[in-house]
Motif scaffolding. Sequence first.
Motif, PDB file in Angstrom:
ATOM      1  N   VAL A  25       6.294  27.363  -2.972  1.00 18.17           N
ATOM      2  CA  VAL A  25       6.175  27.487  -1.488  1.00 18.17           C
ATOM      3  C   VAL A  25       4.818  28.587  -1.735  1.00 18.17           C
ATOM      4  N   ARG A  26       4.990  29.395  -2.345  1.00 16.42           N
ATOM      5  CA  ARG A  26       4.116  31.267  -3.059  1.00 16.42           C
ATOM      6  C   ARG A  26       2.692  30.651  -3.866  1.00 16.42           C
ATOM      7  N   ILE A  27       2.658  29.290  -4.350  1.00 14.89           N
ATOM      8  CA  ILE A  27       1.067  28.874  -5.463  1.00 14.89           C
ATOM      9  C   ILE A  27       1.048  27.675  -4.389  1.00 14.89           C
ATOM     10  N   HIS A  28       1.880  27.423  -2.695  1.00 12.06           N
ATOM     11  CA  HIS A  28       0.902  26.621  -2.300  1.00 12.06           C
ATOM     12  C   HIS A  28      -0.176  27.426  -1.861  1.00 12.06           C
ATOM     13  N   LEU A  29       0.324  28.872  -1.551  1.00 10.73           N
ATOM     14  CA  LEU A  29      -0.531  30.090  -0.922  1.00 10.73           C
ATOM     15  C   LEU A  29      -1.019  30.909  -2.025  1.00 10.73           C
ATOM     16  N   GLY A  30      -0.923  30.419  -3.661  1.00 13.35           N
ATOM     17  CA  GLY A  30      -1.399  31.663  -4.184  1.00 13.35           C
ATOM     18  C   GLY A  30      -2.570  30.873  -5.466  1.00 13.35           C
ATOM     19  N   GLU A  31      -2.907  31.216  -6.477  1.00  8.22           N
ATOM     20  CA  GLU A  31      -3.928  31.334  -7.034  1.00  8.22           C
ATOM     21  C   GLU A  31      -3.954  30.696  -7.922  1.00  8.22           C
ATOM     22  N   MET A  32      -5.131  30.794  -8.404  1.00  4.49           N
ATOM     23  CA  MET A  32      -5.941  29.119  -9.385  1.00  4.49           C
ATOM     24  C   MET A  32      -4.982  29.273 -11.024  1.00  4.49           C
ATOM     25  N   GLU A  33      -5.075  29.844 -11.348  1.00  2.83           N
ATOM     26  CA  GLU A  33      -4.366  30.145 -12.324  1.00  2.83           C
ATOM     27  C   GLU A  33      -2.508  30.227 -12.119  1.00  2.83           C
ATOM     28  N   ALA A  34      -2.108  30.933 -11.394  1.00  3.24           N
ATOM     29  CA  ALA A  34      -0.580  29.780 -11.472  1.00  3.24           C
ATOM     30  C   ALA A  34      -0.620  28.338 -11.100  1.00  3.24           C
ATOM     31  N   ARG A  35      -1.872  28.061 -10.526  1.00  3.18           N
ATOM     32  CA  ARG A  35      -1.384  26.699  -9.986  1.00  3.18           C
ATOM     33  C   ARG A  35      -1.547  25.713 -11.272  1.00  3.18           C
ATOM     34  N   ASP A  36      -2.596  26.162 -12.283  1.00  5.04           N
ATOM     35  CA  ASP A  36      -2.813  25.697 -13.584  1.00  5.04           C
ATOM     36  C   ASP A  36      -1.548  25.497 -14.461  1.00  5.04           C
ATOM     37  N   GLN A  37      -0.565  27.078 -14.487  1.00  6.77           N
ATOM     38  CA  GLN A  37       0.637  26.703 -15.097  1.00  6.77           C
ATOM     39  C   GLN A  37       1.874  26.401 -13.962  1.00  6.77           C
ATOM     40  N   TRP A  38       1.747  26.111 -12.694  1.00  8.70           N
ATOM     41  CA  TRP A  38       2.384  25.160 -12.758  1.00  8.70           C
ATOM     42  C   TRP A  38       2.774  23.434 -12.801  1.00  8.70           C
ATOM     43  N   GLU A  39       1.188  23.800 -12.544  1.00 11.22           N
ATOM     44  CA  GLU A  39       0.930  21.315 -13.094  1.00 11.22           C
ATOM     45  C   GLU A  39       1.354  21.655 -14.859  1.00 11.22           C
ATOM     46  N   LYS A  40       1.435  22.850 -15.482  1.00  8.16           N
ATOM     47  CA  LYS A  40       1.448  22.815 -16.872  1.00  8.16           C
ATOM     48  C   LYS A  40       3.265  21.707 -17.095  1.00  8.16           C
ATOM     49  N   LEU A  41       3.589  22.903 -15.715  1.00  5.44           N
ATOM     50  CA  LEU A  41       5.084  22.678 -16.005  1.00  5.44           C
ATOM     51  C   LEU A  41       5.840  21.601 -15.452  1.00  5.44           C
ATOM     52  N   GLU A  42       5.442  20.876 -14.377  1.00  5.96           N
ATOM     53  CA  GLU A  42       5.608  19.806 -13.543  1.00  5.96           C
ATOM     54  C   GLU A  42       6.274  18.745 -14.872  1.00  5.96           C
ATOM     55  N   PRO A  43       5.462  18.199 -15.521  1.00  4.72           N
ATOM     56  CA  PRO A  43       5.858  17.643 -15.899  1.00  4.72           C
ATOM     57  C   PRO A  43       7.383  18.025 -17.178  1.00  4.72           C
ATOM     58  N   LYS A  44       7.109  18.504 -17.820  1.00  2.36           N
ATOM     59  CA  LYS A  44       8.588  19.256 -17.897  1.00  2.36           C
ATOM     60  C   LYS A  44       9.950  19.830 -17.389  1.00  2.36           C
ATOM     61  N   TRP A  45      10.001  19.254 -15.714  1.00  2.00           N
ATOM     62  CA  TRP A  45      11.131  19.651 -14.291  1.00  2.00           C
ATOM     63  C   TRP A  45      10.739  18.077 -14.375  1.00  2.00           C
ATOM     64  N   ARG A  46       9.950  17.324 -14.612  1.00  2.00           N
ATOM     65  CA  ARG A  46      10.381  16.247 -14.503  1.00  2.00           C
ATOM     66  C   ARG A  46      11.344  15.171 -15.328  1.00  2.00           C
ATOM     67  N   GLU A  47      11.080  15.376 -16.554  1.00  2.00           N
ATOM     68  CA  GLU A  47      11.938  15.302 -17.647  1.00  2.00           C
ATOM     69  C   GLU A  47      13.180  16.128 -17.731  1.00  2.00           C
ATOM     70  N   LEU A  48      13.303  17.661 -17.280  1.00  2.00           N
ATOM     71  CA  LEU A  48      14.555  17.600 -17.101  1.00  2.00           C
ATOM     72  C   LEU A  48      15.959  16.684 -16.036  1.00  2.00           C
ATOM     73  N   GLN A  49      15.028  16.758 -15.117  1.00  2.00           N
ATOM     74  CA  GLN A  49      15.491  15.569 -13.193  1.00  2.00           C
ATOM     75  C   GLN A  49      16.428  14.133 -14.201  1.00  2.00           C
ATOM     76  N   ARG A  50      15.331  14.510 -14.967  1.00  2.00           N
ATOM     77  CA  ARG A  50      15.919  12.649 -15.264  1.00  2.00           C
ATOM     78  C   ARG A  50      16.669  12.824 -16.212  1.00  2.00           C
ATOM     79  N   LYS A  51      16.616  14.034 -17.419  1.00  2.00           N
ATOM     80  CA  LYS A  51      17.776  14.075 -18.150  1.00  2.00           C
ATOM     81  C   LYS A  51      19.054  14.292 -17.396  1.00  2.00           C
ATOM     82  N   VAL A  52      19.187  15.163 -16.407  1.00  2.00           N
ATOM     83  CA  VAL A  52      20.830  15.423 -15.137  1.00  2.00           C
ATOM     84  C   VAL A  52      21.100  14.453 -14.860  1.00  2.00           C
TER      85      VAL A  52
END
Length: 88
Positions: A25-52
Motif C-alpha cells: 500500500v505504501r509503495i503504491h503511493l511511494g518513491e521509485m527507489e522503494a518500488r525498485d527494491q519491491w520488484e526485486k523482492l517479489e520473485p522471492k515472495w512468490r517462491e516462498l508462497q510456492r514452497k509454503v
Amino acid sequence: MSTATPTIPFTDYESVAQLRDDLQVRIHLGEMEARDQWEKLEPKWRELQRKVVAVEKASAGAVQEITTAANLLIEELFKGYDRIRKAL
C-alpha cells in the motif's frame, strides 16, 4: 490479499505477509527507489508462497496422523494417571 495461510508453523511467515501487505500500500503511493527494491523482492515472495503451499500439501496427511497419535497418547496418559490417583 493473496497470501497462503499455512497450517504448519513457519517462523515469522505471518509477520512477513503482514509487512508485505502494508508496504504494498505504501509503495503504491511511494518513491521509485522503494518500488525498485519491491520488484526485486517479489520473485522471492512468490517462491516462498510456492514452497509454503507445497509443504502444506505434502505434510497435510502427516500432520493429521501426528495429531491423532498425540491425542491417543494424551488419552492413555490421562487414564493411567487417573488410575494412579484413584489408587492413592
